[in-house]
Design an enzyme around this catalytic site. Structure first.
Site, mmCIF file in Angstrom:
data_model
loop_
_atom_site.group_PDB
_atom_site.id
_atom_site.type_symbol
_atom_site.label_atom_id
_atom_site.label_comp_id
_atom_site.label_asym_id
_atom_site.label_seq_id
_atom_site.Cartn_x
_atom_site.Cartn_y
_atom_site.Cartn_z
ATOM 1 N N SER A 91 -5.532 5.949 -5.076
ATOM 2 C CA SER A 91 -4.414 5.187 -4.524
ATOM 3 C C SER A 91 -3.789 4.376 -5.645
ATOM 4 C CB SER A 91 -4.875 4.246 -3.405
ATOM 5 O OG SER A 91 -5.125 4.949 -2.207
ATOM 6 N N SER A 135 -13.056 8.476 -4.635
ATOM 7 C CA SER A 135 -13.122 9.890 -4.269
ATOM 8 C C SER A 135 -11.744 10.520 -4.429
ATOM 9 C CB SER A 135 -13.616 10.036 -2.830
ATOM 10 O OG SER A 135 -14.917 9.521 -2.703
ATOM 11 N N ARG A 161 1.593 0.206 -1.517
ATOM 12 C CA ARG A 161 1.011 1.460 -1.988
ATOM 13 C C ARG A 161 2.153 2.386 -2.361
ATOM 14 N NH1 ARG A 161 -0.697 6.641 -0.488
ATOM 15 N NH2 ARG A 161 -2.772 7.217 -1.291
ATOM 16 N N GLU A 212 -8.715 -2.135 3.435
ATOM 17 C CA GLU A 212 -9.245 -1.692 2.146
ATOM 18 C C GLU A 212 -8.418 -2.192 0.967
ATOM 19 O OE1 GLU A 212 -10.476 2.552 0.015
ATOM 20 O OE2 GLU A 212 -9.686 2.502 2.060
#
Length: 440
Positions: free
Chosen positions: A262, A259, A274, A205
Site C-alpha cells: 500500500s 504481503s 491511499r 490498519e
C-alpha cells in the site's frame, strides 16, 4: 526497465538531549504522554488541567496530582499490547512497566506475572516466534508509566497456538479487549472470542501505520536515529547506513511492503490518503521462491538470493543491444525483461535455485520501486519512506531501492528506511489503548 543498485544522498539528524524521557506527548502526532527533563521527581510532567501534551507547570502541584489521577483513572489495566495481524506475520507491541511499586507487585495477580515473565524471559517462542531485542525501546513514559516497549513477531499461520497460550494463561481475566489492526483482526475475531474468550477492539490498519510511525520516529531508538538511508549503495565496499532527520516529514510518500503493498501520501498526522498499491509484495516474493527453489522460509529465500546471479535469469539491455541504449540513457546492466532468459531450454537447464531467488527478489523490488517513483512524481512528493516486514534483514532490496529512486529521478527522490520496519501498525494499535474515549 530497472537498474540493480547505486548511491544515495546525504542527510543527518541532531542528537537527542540528555536526560529526556521520550513519551507519548506529541498530540499533533496522535499520541499521549509526557516528557521530563533531567532531575524531575516524576516521569510525568505537570500539564495544564484537561490538556494533553501541554506545557509544564511546576508552580501548580495540584494540577500535577489531578493529571496523575486522571491518567490512573483512564488508563487500561496491564498488560498493554497492540496487535497487527497481517497476511504473513503477526506483529505484537508489548509495553513492560519498569516502575512497578512494591504494593503493586504484591497485589499483582499470578496470571499477569506469568505473562510478563514468559514474554520478557524469552527471545524465542517455540520454533517461529521471535522477540526482536535490538528494536526494544527503553525508558519510555506511556500514560504516566515508565517502561520498555518490546517488539515480537510470529507467522500468522501460528495464530492457533497464540490463542491457546492466551487461553492457558487466562489472559481474558486481565483484559476486556485487545486493540488489534490488520486484516487478521477481522479474520480471527471469532477465534479470539471462542478460543481465548477475548474481545478485539479493531482499529483501522492505515491509521495505526501512520500513528505508530510518527510516534516511533519522534522518540528515536534509544537516543539513536530511527530513520536512515544508504550512501554509496552502488559500491559494496563503501556502502553504509547514514542517519536521516525526519523531524519535519511532510509531505511524505509512505510505501508499506507487507504481503502486498500500500502506498500512502501523508500531508499531516490527520491528513493522508491511499494513493495506490500492488499485489506484488513480500508474499509474492516468498511464494514464488517456495515454488521455484523449494525453500521454506523468508530467511532461507533471502540467503539463497544473496548468493545468486540474476543476470543468468533476467534479460538485460546489453543482451538485446550489445551494450548501453545510449539514446535514453539506459546502461547495459539495466533489466530489460525479468526472467527473460528462462524462455530458453538450455538456460533453464543451467540455472541454480540461488539465481532464481535473486531474480525473484529483484523483480519484486523493481516493480515496487517503479510504482513508488511514479506516485511520488504524480503527488509531487520528494521524500519517500519504505517500511514493512519485506525489508527485514533484506539489505539487497533496500540498496536496490536506494539506487533506483536516486538514479531514475536524477537525484530528486530519496529512499528512506526505518529501523522498526514492520512494527508501526502494532505500535499504532497500542497507542489506541490510551484514547480517552475508551472505557475499560
Amino acid at each position: 526497465m530497472q537498474p540493480e543498485q547505486g548511491p544515495g544522498s546525504p542527510c543527518s539528524r541532531p542528537s537527542l538531549p540528555n536526560g529526556v524521557c521520550h513519551c507519548l506527548g506529541r498530540r499533533l502526532q496522535g499520541t499521549l504522554g509526557c516528557e521530563t527533563a533531567e532531575g524531575d521527581e516524576s516521569p510525568a510532567t505537570e500539564r495544564a488541567e484537561g490538556e494533553v501534551g501541554g506545557p509544564s507547570q511546576p508552580d501548580r502541584p495540584h494540577v500535577a496530582r489531578k493529571h496523575q489521577d486522571s491518567l490512573r483513572k483512564n488508563r487500561p489495566p496491564f498488560p498493554w499490547f497492540g496487535l497487527d495481524i497481517g497476511g504473513t506475520l503477526v506483529k505484537l507491541a508489548y509495553f513492560e512497566p519498569k516502575d512497578i511499586t512494591a504494593e503493586e507487585e504484591e497485589e499483582e495477580v499470578e496470571s499477569l506475572r506469568s505473562i510478563r515473565h514468559y514474554l520478557i524471559s524469552n527471545v524465542a517462542y517455540g520454533s517461529t516466534g521471535v522477540r526482536d531485542v535490538h528494536l526494544e525501546m527503553r525508558d519510555l513514559c506511556l500514560s504516566g508509566r515508565l517502561g520498555t516497549l518490546h517488539c515480537i513477531r510470529f507467522p500468522t499461520a501460528d495464530m492457533p497456538r497464540f490463542l491457546a497460550m492466551g487461553r492457558d494463561k487466562r489472559f481474558s481475566s486481565l483484559h476486556t479487549a485487545l486493540c488489534a489492526t490488520g486484516g487478521g483482526a477481522y479474520k480471527f475475531e471469532q477465534d479470539f472470542r471462542q478460543v481465548a474468550d477475548l474481545k478485539l477492539k479493531k482499529v483501522d490498519e492505515l491509521d495505526c501505520l501512520v500513528r505508530g510511525l510518527l510516534y516511533i520516529e519522534s522518540v528515536g531508538l534509544n537516543g539513536a536515529a530511527e530513520c536512515y538511508y544508504f550512501a554509496d549503495a552502488s559500491d559494496p565496499e563503501c556502502c553504509h547506513k547514514e542517519p536521516c532527520n525526519l523531524s519535519d516529514p511532510y509531505p511524505l510518500l509512505l510505501v508499506n511492503i507487507g504481503s502486498g503493498v500500500s502506498i500512502l501520501a501523508v500531508y499531516s498526522p490527520d491528513n493522508y490518503k491511499r494513493v495506490t498499491g500492488t499485489s506484488l509484495g513480500g508474499g509474492t516474493f516468498l511464494g514464488l521462491c517456495c515454488l521455484l527453489t523449494g525453500c521454506d522460509s523468508f530467511e532461507e529465500a533471502l540467503r539463497l538470493a544473496e548468493h545468486g546471479d540474476s543476470t543468468r535469469v533476467d534479460k538485460l539491455v546489453r543482451d538485446i543491444y550489445g551494450g548501453d541504449y545510449e539514446r535514453f540513457g539506459l546502461p547495459g546492466s539495466t533489466v530489460a525483461s525479468s526472467f527473460g532468459h528462462m524462455m530458453c531450454k538450455e538456460r533453464r537447464a543451467e540455472i541454480r535455485p540461488e539465481d532464481l531467488a535473486r531474480a525473484t527478489l529483484i523483480s519484486i523490488t523493481n516493480n515496487i520501486g517503479s510504482i513508488a517513483r511514479m506516485c511520488a512524481v504524480n503527488e509531487r512528493i520528494e521524500r519517500v519512506v519504505f517500511v514493512g516486514n519485506f525489508l527485514r534483514i533484506n539489505t539487497l532490496s533496500m540498496k536496490l531501492l536506494s539506487y533506483a529512486m536516486d538514479y531514475w529521478s536524477k537525484g530528486q527522490l530519496k529512499a528512506l528506511f526505518l529501523e522498526h520496519e514492520g512494527y508501526f501498525g502494532a505500535v499504532g494499535a497500542l497507542l489506541h489503548l490510551f484514547d480517552h474515549s475508551e472505557t475499560w
